[in-house]
Each structure stands twice: as C-alpha cells, then as structure tokens.
Design a protein around this motif. Structure first.
Motif, mmCIF file in Angstrom:
data_model
loop_
_atom_site.group_PDB
_atom_site.id
_atom_site.type_symbol
_atom_site.label_atom_id
_atom_site.label_comp_id
_atom_site.label_asym_id
_atom_site.label_seq_id
_atom_site.Cartn_x
_atom_site.Cartn_y
_atom_site.Cartn_z
ATOM 1 N N LYS A 250 0.815 -1.225 0.000
ATOM 2 C CA LYS A 250 0.000 0.000 0.000
ATOM 3 C C LYS A 250 0.840 1.263 0.000
ATOM 4 O O LYS A 250 0.444 2.272 -0.569
ATOM 5 C CB LYS A 250 -0.932 0.008 1.218
ATOM 6 N N LYS A 251 1.984 1.209 0.683
ATOM 7 C CA LYS A 251 2.770 2.438 0.830
ATOM 8 C C LYS A 251 3.750 2.631 -0.333
ATOM 9 O O LYS A 251 4.449 3.637 -0.394
ATOM 10 C CB LYS A 251 3.498 2.453 2.178
ATOM 11 N N SER A 252 3.784 1.657 -1.247
ATOM 12 C CA SER A 252 4.689 1.803 -2.405
ATOM 13 C C SER A 252 4.287 3.036 -3.203
ATOM 14 O O SER A 252 3.142 3.478 -3.167
ATOM 15 C CB SER A 252 4.596 0.544 -3.271
ATOM 16 N N ASN A 253 5.228 3.590 -3.955
ATOM 17 C CA ASN A 253 4.910 4.778 -4.742
ATOM 18 C C ASN A 253 4.010 4.477 -5.930
ATOM 19 O O ASN A 253 3.439 5.374 -6.525
ATOM 20 C CB ASN A 253 6.200 5.419 -5.265
ATOM 21 N N SER A 254 3.913 3.191 -6.282
ATOM 22 C CA SER A 254 3.159 2.809 -7.468
ATOM 23 C C SER A 254 1.799 2.258 -7.076
ATOM 24 O O SER A 254 1.677 1.471 -6.142
ATOM 25 C CB SER A 254 3.972 1.750 -8.214
ATOM 26 N N ASP A 255 0.744 2.668 -7.815
ATOM 27 C CA ASP A 255 -0.595 2.116 -7.575
ATOM 28 C C ASP A 255 -0.663 0.655 -7.973
ATOM 29 O O ASP A 255 -1.582 -0.057 -7.596
ATOM 30 C CB ASP A 255 -1.630 2.872 -8.421
ATOM 31 N N ASP A 256 0.305 0.221 -8.784
ATOM 32 C CA ASP A 256 0.266 -1.122 -9.339
ATOM 33 C C ASP A 256 0.848 -2.181 -8.404
ATOM 34 O O ASP A 256 0.748 -3.373 -8.696
ATOM 35 C CB ASP A 256 1.086 -1.167 -10.641
ATOM 36 N N THR A 257 1.493 -1.761 -7.311
ATOM 37 C CA THR A 257 2.086 -2.767 -6.434
ATOM 38 C C THR A 257 0.982 -3.528 -5.705
ATOM 39 O O THR A 257 0.098 -2.923 -5.096
ATOM 40 C CB THR A 257 2.993 -2.122 -5.374
ATOM 41 N N VAL A 258 1.037 -4.841 -5.778
ATOM 42 C CA VAL A 258 0.106 -5.662 -4.999
ATOM 43 C C VAL A 258 0.891 -6.704 -4.209
ATOM 44 O O VAL A 258 1.904 -7.224 -4.672
ATOM 45 C CB VAL A 258 -0.953 -6.378 -5.878
ATOM 46 N N GLY A 259 0.411 -6.963 -2.992
ATOM 47 C CA GLY A 259 1.040 -7.966 -2.133
ATOM 48 C C GLY A 259 -0.043 -8.810 -1.496
ATOM 49 O O GLY A 259 -1.040 -8.277 -1.009
ATOM 50 N N THR A 260 0.135 -10.127 -1.529
ATOM 51 C CA THR A 260 -0.905 -11.049 -1.052
ATOM 52 C C THR A 260 -0.261 -12.212 -0.317
ATOM 53 O O THR A 260 0.695 -12.798 -0.811
ATOM 54 C CB THR A 260 -1.682 -11.635 -2.260
ATOM 55 N N THR A 261 -0.790 -12.534 0.856
ATOM 56 C CA THR A 261 -0.406 -13.778 1.515
ATOM 57 C C THR A 261 -1.562 -14.746 1.290
ATOM 58 O O THR A 261 -2.583 -14.674 1.975
ATOM 59 C CB THR A 261 -0.161 -13.562 3.016
ATOM 60 N N GLY A 262 -1.397 -15.616 0.313
ATOM 61 C CA GLY A 262 -2.483 -16.514 -0.065
ATOM 62 C C GLY A 262 -2.455 -17.830 0.703
ATOM 63 O O GLY A 262 -3.446 -18.542 0.772
ATOM 64 N N ILE A 263 -1.288 -18.146 1.300
ATOM 65 C CA ILE A 263 -1.162 -19.381 2.080
ATOM 66 C C ILE A 263 -0.530 -19.062 3.426
ATOM 67 O O ILE A 263 0.470 -18.349 3.498
ATOM 68 C CB ILE A 263 -0.314 -20.429 1.317
ATOM 69 N N PHE A 264 -1.161 -19.517 4.480
ATOM 70 C CA PHE A 264 -0.646 -19.307 5.836
ATOM 71 C C PHE A 264 -1.087 -20.508 6.664
ATOM 72 O O PHE A 264 -2.254 -20.644 7.003
ATOM 73 C CB PHE A 264 -1.209 -18.001 6.412
ATOM 74 N N ASP A 265 -0.154 -21.391 6.968
ATOM 75 C CA ASP A 265 -0.483 -22.581 7.764
ATOM 76 C C ASP A 265 0.227 -22.493 9.103
ATOM 77 O O ASP A 265 1.378 -22.070 9.159
ATOM 78 C CB ASP A 265 0.017 -23.849 7.066
ATOM 79 N N ILE A 266 -0.430 -22.905 10.167
ATOM 80 C CA ILE A 266 0.254 -22.981 11.442
ATOM 81 C C ILE A 266 0.209 -24.395 12.006
ATOM 82 O O ILE A 266 -0.707 -25.154 11.743
ATOM 83 C CB ILE A 266 -0.278 -21.957 12.476
ATOM 84 N N LEU A 267 1.243 -24.709 12.765
ATOM 85 C CA LEU A 267 1.369 -26.036 13.389
ATOM 86 C C LEU A 267 1.580 -25.868 14.885
ATOM 87 O O LEU A 267 2.263 -24.933 15.269
ATOM 88 C CB LEU A 267 2.577 -26.778 12.808
ATOM 89 N N PRO A 268 1.071 -26.725 15.725
ATOM 90 C CA PRO A 268 0.365 -27.974 15.394
ATOM 91 C C PRO A 268 -1.092 -27.777 14.999
ATOM 92 O O PRO A 268 -1.734 -28.750 14.672
ATOM 93 C CB PRO A 268 0.470 -28.780 16.686
ATOM 94 N N ARG A 269 -1.621 -26.593 14.971
ATOM 95 C CA ARG A 269 -3.020 -26.366 14.579
ATOM 96 C C ARG A 269 -3.975 -27.034 15.572
ATOM 97 O O ARG A 269 -4.738 -27.937 15.223
ATOM 98 C CB ARG A 269 -3.278 -26.861 13.146
ATOM 99 N N ALA A 270 -3.887 -26.600 16.825
ATOM 100 C CA ALA A 270 -4.808 -27.078 17.853
ATOM 101 C C ALA A 270 -5.161 -25.866 18.700
ATOM 102 O O ALA A 270 -4.301 -25.027 18.986
ATOM 103 C CB ALA A 270 -4.169 -28.158 18.712
ATOM 104 N N VAL A 271 -6.438 -25.772 19.064
ATOM 105 C CA VAL A 271 -6.913 -24.539 19.699
ATOM 106 C C VAL A 271 -6.195 -24.254 21.017
ATOM 107 O O VAL A 271 -5.992 -23.113 21.391
ATOM 108 C CB VAL A 271 -8.447 -24.546 19.875
ATOM 109 N N ASN A 272 -5.770 -25.306 21.710
ATOM 110 C CA ASN A 272 -5.133 -25.079 23.010
ATOM 111 C C ASN A 272 -3.615 -25.269 22.942
ATOM 112 O O ASN A 272 -2.992 -25.635 23.924
ATOM 113 C CB ASN A 272 -5.751 -25.985 24.075
ATOM 114 N N SER A 273 -3.047 -24.996 21.785
ATOM 115 C CA SER A 273 -1.610 -25.168 21.638
ATOM 116 C C SER A 273 -1.024 -23.937 20.949
ATOM 117 O O SER A 273 -1.544 -23.481 19.935
ATOM 118 C CB SER A 273 -1.359 -26.425 20.807
ATOM 119 N N ILE A 274 0.042 -23.410 21.509
ATOM 120 C CA ILE A 274 0.683 -22.233 20.930
ATOM 121 C C ILE A 274 1.331 -22.625 19.605
ATOM 122 O O ILE A 274 2.031 -23.636 19.544
ATOM 123 C CB ILE A 274 1.756 -21.692 21.904
#
Lengths: 406, 406
Positions: A250-274
C-alpha cells in the motif's frame, strides 16, 4: 458463437469441485480429460496436434508457406481450487473459435497459425506458475524442473510420465525463431475495462511477479500454562508478516504494487496449543521492476525485524522473481487498428496478473488482448465475461492473426 | 516405580505420530488400544472396571464400606497432535501406581477408591475440551452433545457407537453424592515449580477458559489483478484479530491472562488468490472470571471494529465459556500436610491450564496435585517430568487418598 459458449460450459464440468466453481489441477484426471476434449475439437478442425514432453499442446493450422515462423496464440486451462470458468480457457477455446471464424471467411494463412495450450499456468501443484511457458522460454532450466516436488512429495518428472507425457524434457524449449509473433486472449481479471465501459484492453506490459516462501519456527506449548511474556508464537509472527505485506504494497509509490499472503499454515493447529511453526506463501508484484524489487527488499527486512523481536527462527525462499515483460509496440498498434476497424472501444493497459505471455515475451514479439471481467473478479466461481464480450475478444484475435499474417 | 515408567513409555507408542511425539485422538484406533491397555492393567490389580456410554472408564478398588461415597482420582490419556507423553497420562497411570503402592503397604480402604480415565479432555476432535467430565458434571447437556460434529462432519453419537461405546448418554451424568472427594495428579505444564525448585504444587483454583470460533467472509480474487485499495482480504482481517488476541492478553491487569489463536485457516489457500474466507479458533483464559470476561468482551469489540474497517462479514461463536473452579480448602490442607510428612517442598498455586477437575469441582470437593514440567513445556514432544518427580507426585497422591479415607 453459441458453440464456443457451450464448449466453455462443457469444459467447466471437468472439475473436482462442484459446478459452477472450477478446480482443475495439473495432471489430475479432470485436467487430462479436459485436454482430451480440447484435442478432439482441434482434430475436428483438421489442426495438427503435437504434445511436448511436459504436456504443452500445439494445434497447428498449416499455412501456405510452412517454412515461415508461425504465428502463435493460446493460454491455459488449469484452474486453482474453487475458481471460475473463464481464466485461461477463453484464450484457448476462444482461439479455436477465432480459427473457425477465419476458416469460415475462407482466409488462407501464409504463415502457419498455431494454438498452444500451456501446461500449468497456475502454481497450484508445484508452487511455481507458468510451468509450461517457463520451460518453453528456457526460464526454468531442466535441473531446476527436476527438483520440483508437489505437496505429497511427488516429483514433477514422475507425475508427468504417469500422466502419459513422455520424452526428453530438453525438447520443451523453443528457439527464438519459432514464432513470428505471439498473441494471448485473456480475461482482464480486474475492473478497469468494465469501469470505463471499454470492449478491449491491449496489453503494453505485464507485471513482474515474485513469490516467497517463509518458514517460521518458534516455540509451542500449552495455551493455558505458558504465560504471555515468555512465548515465542510463530503464528503471531506470521500474522505480523501478513500485515507487513499489505502495508508495504500500500505504501509503495506505485498504484500497481500488490502484495498477497495466499497461504498461511500454522502447526500444530490445535486450539489449546501455541503455534510452534508457521508457513507462508507470499505474492508480490508490480509492472515496474524497481518498485517491485524495492517492495521485496523492504519485506525481507521487515520479516527479519519481526522475527528478531519475537525470537523466531526463519527462512525465506524466493520461489520466483521474474522480470516484467514489455510487449511489442508494433503488435499493440496492429491490435489498436483492428479494434478501430471493428468499431470496438479499447485502451492500452498494463496486465497486473501474470501470464504465459510473460515468458513468451522473452523470446518473441508478444502482446495480449483483454476482455472485461464482471466486477473485476477472477479466481472465484462468480468470475464472468458475457458472450458478447468474449465474441469481441475472439473477433479481435482473429483479425489480428489475419493482419499479422498479411 | 520402574514399572510405571515402562508403562508410560509403552503408552506413548499408541500414537499416530512418530515416537517420542504423541498424537492420540478420541476414538481412533490408537485411543482404543491405549484404553484397552489401561483396562488390562486395572484387571491385573483386581479393580472392577465400568465403562460409561461416552467412554469414561471407571476402575474401582472396593472399600470395606462400599455404600459410602467413593474417593475419585484420575485424568485423561488423549493427546493433541504432536504432543508429549506426560500430559494427563501421569494422572491415570500414576494413580494406578498409587493404588499399587497402597496395596503394597497393606492399606485397606474404608471408602472405595475409584480411578477415572476421562474421555477426551483435549478438544482435538470435537472442538470442545473435557468432553467426558463436562457430561459427567451436567455442564454439557445431552441436546448440545448430540449436535457435536467433527471436522469430517461425523456426529459424536455415531462415532462413539462405532467405537464400541453403547448405552443411554443420559447415564453419563453423576449425582452430587457420587464422590466424597476428587483428586487429580497432573504435570504443571508451566515453569513455576521448576523455577522455584519445588516438588509439588497444590492447586487452589483453576483458570476459567473460553473458546471462540470466528468466521470471516471477505472477497477473493486474483492476487495480481485486484489492486490494494479495493480488496476485502479475510486473511489480513484474521491476522489483525490474532494480533489483537495477543495485545488484549498482554495488556490485561492480570499476569494470568493468556490468549492464543491456535487455529487459523484461510480459503481458497492458493498463493495467487486473495483470501476470501478465514476461520480462527481462539483460546482466552484467566484464573479470575472478571478479568477473563473483560478480555473476552474487549476481543469481541476489536473483532467488530477490524471487520467493519475492512468490510468483512463475520460471526463469532462461543464454544465454551466456563467459570473458574475454586478448589476445596480442606483438601488443599490435607495435601500440604501429606507433603510435609513426606519431606517434599510444595506451594499452593493456580492452574492456568484447564482440566477435568474444573468440571469435577462443580460437583465434588476437588483439588489437583502438580509435579514440575521441564522448562515449563507441554503439548510438545519434549514435554518431560523426571521419574523422581513423578514418583513424588504418586506418593503424595497415594497418601492423600489414604488420609482422606482415614
């Protein structure tokens, strides 16, 4: 052009997700059946079909002077999970329709006209986009290609053979004199043509994409028992990186710059685990290579700072970092002339999305013809271009092929 | 106590991940085989085994006056993905060893002593922790339990029957006079005992957990073609929520507040596609219910603000929001007396982690015995308590059971 729309609708059924969403991943049964369908239509038109060792499929309409370099056109038919039915496909089946149209007006080409179905424009399976055109243009060397593995650990070379594509992979690369010119018809995948009420976009440059893989390793532990001050949560570091990607774009000087995090996985993926580990795939691009590279280096620095602050070990792998393509100005002018003659409104524009033409442009005079995308959406089941819009794209392509040949 | 350590080591092999990591999910083959192993050891000790319709397993050492309310002890053997071998298991197999010890010194209990293996303390499969003890204490009503589905869409009621646990689920609930007292032996899962060089923790209160599910719906699209200003990226909204969870937990007035986003999934999960949907599971807890509830309401407000700012549709589902437990002061005193008599150092402390005892405490005078955790880690393969530390826990439990009976 009713026939083209029926073909696109039929093609959308070769999918592992429910219609109207489309999921067509490289070398899966659906991909192979869709290719077979395409080939059968080419044969109906008496085109000469050749398949290379990676699955790029060439359908040739032989010209009166077959020794001259051919004119190329084409696109891809693979589709990311849960996407739509026009991305890529319009440039393959629409080109077939353009050839049908040229035959119907009794046009006899001097140069051969060749339709290419590129293998795996989408990075779904091997995390690298434009696999076929990258290899055709020599931008992906054989030794790198042989290292590619999918998520299940299968090597590209094994799965392409299993899928029935045989032969020496060295033969995929094309020489610089193979095509006289290359034109790709494609949906815009953005909102600009629709907003301005235009029929056709003529592509003067294609954004420079780069893809990063980021691995984060922190410390796990029980979500209740490990108090906040001593945590090393890899998930939160990943979240900060996602936000940095957005901020940098967003802060780039160009309107054409795009940045996307399309994949983000976390492990161990359990609600009670950091979260102990996190894995991100980030896409950063711009039509200007300096702006893109500045964003890339800003991002690398932010990742380093976030991980240092949070005591997270990290690694960054640049999966690809391609130069942008400048399209051939003569071809751009030719298309402009064609659209004027057809009474279609048009504009010269940049492509923010990433196409096989990016790699064709490394070898041949290249450009693209864009048609409007409803609400600018793509990679979604509601991706849409109307029959009229597609028809205008097909006619523009057909007469451009004729004009180049003439 | 060599035998106990061999049993714990053998138990760790009933796992779907590679030793020494442990993954033992409710009603999987490994869970069922581990239960069978436990039952065989109980039968070796002539304990009377009873299994209730949800799989809670009771092993009874009949007392001289079997009509008196029994003394309960026990814990769980299920394990979240890639965790360690001591969480829960020490309170089950350690209690068995405590009974063996009492038998070896020829103790004859007046009240029956009953060892409970609780079904699914971990929320892995049905996203709700303490499934067995929640139903035993009437905190999870039958109609809610019947609605529970796992990620694959299987109903709890179907999978428990498939796993061989039959009978009327109404019979799981216990009456208030079922136990005279309940004591759970457990690893601390935090660093306090180790840091202070203490043998035993005596639990005076148990933190109040709450679990939230957050669903976010934005707009997908092509990562190249949709420019930054018009995006509605559900992934970035999720990342901001993760960071808010951390900030709220850190800025709370209580050192005991912890907040964790252990699950964060984005869709369609493709590197060149803007995240259209995101799904988070968040764990927020404190030993003080006011502080916890304040954090929860702050978080709900932040989620609303983030989603409004970013034009993201959202829903929040509170999966559980339990009151903290205050442990029985007389039992706490009894354990303190026992540790003094054994020459063990101890402290009275809060449990930040969440245990079946939280629910037992709704019905019966309850407390817990903690032993140190190496480096305070848990829910990780390197979770560790030494044989000496476990032995001290077992002796404290054994003599506490004897003391309560006397």
């Amino acid at each position: 052009m009713q026939r083209l729309h029926e073909e696109l609708d039929k093609l959308a059924r070769f999918s592992s997700s429910e219609y109207p969403s489309v999921t067509r991943v490289l070398y899966t049964q659906n991909d192979l059946e869709a290719r077979q369908y395409f080939i059968s239509l080419c044969e109906d038109l008496n085109l000469k079909v050749r398949i290379d060792p990676i699955g790029n499929t060439y359908a040739r309409w032989e010209g009166a002077e077959p020794k001259l370099a051919a004119i190329g056109t084409g696109s891809h038919i693979d589709a990311i999970p849960l996407s739509g039915q026009y991305d890529g496909t319009v440039g393959v089946f629409g080109a077939l329709e353009a050839i049908r149209y040229l035959k119907s007006i009794n046009f006899k080409p001097k140069r051969s006209i060749e339709l290419v179905l590129f293998t795996a424009e989408e990075p779904t399976r091997f995390a690298i986009g434009c696999l076929g055109s990258r290899m055709m243009s020599g931008q992906l060397k054989l030794e790198q290609a042989l290292k590619l593995k999918d998520k299940e650990g299968n090597f590209l070379n094994d799965v392409r053979i299993e899928a029935g594509f045989k032969g020496d992979l060295n033969e995929v690369e094309l020489s610089k004199d193979y095509y006289h010119a290359f034109i790709e018809l494609h949906i815009e995948q953005g909102p600009r043509l629709e907003k301005e009420g235009l029929d056709i976009g003529i592509v003067s440059k294609i954004a420079a994409p780069s893809t990063l893989r980021v691995n984060l390793i922190g410390e796990g532990g029980h979500a209740g028992a490990v108090l906040m001050p001593i945590r090393k949560d890899a998930g939160i570091a990943g979240a900060e990186i996602m936000i940095a990607v957005e901020r940098i774009a967003k802060k780039s000087n160009s309107d054409d710059t795009v940045g996307t995090t399309g994949i983000f996985d976390i492990l161990p993926r359990a609600v009670n685990s950091i979260p102990k580990e996190a894995y991100l795939e980030i896409d950063l691009r711009d039509t200007n290579i300096e702006t893109r590279d500045k964003a890339l280096s800003d991002l690398k620095q932010e990742i380093a700072e976030i991980c240092e602050k949070r005591n997270i070990k990290y690694s960054i792998e640049i999966l690809n970092c391609d130069p942008p393509a400048i399209c051939d100005s003569q071809l751009v002018n030719t298309i402009e002339k064609v659209t004027n003659s057809l009474g279609y409104s048009s504009k010269i524009m940049a492509s923010h999305a990433y196409h096989d033409s990016l790699f064709m442009a490394q070898l041949f005079p290249t450009t693209m013809i864009f048609i409007p995308s409803k609400d600018g959406v793509s990679h979604r089941p509601d991706e849409y271009s109307s029959p009229e819009q597609i028809e205008k794209g097909v006619k523009t392509l057909a007469l451009t092929l004729k004009e180049i040949d003439g």
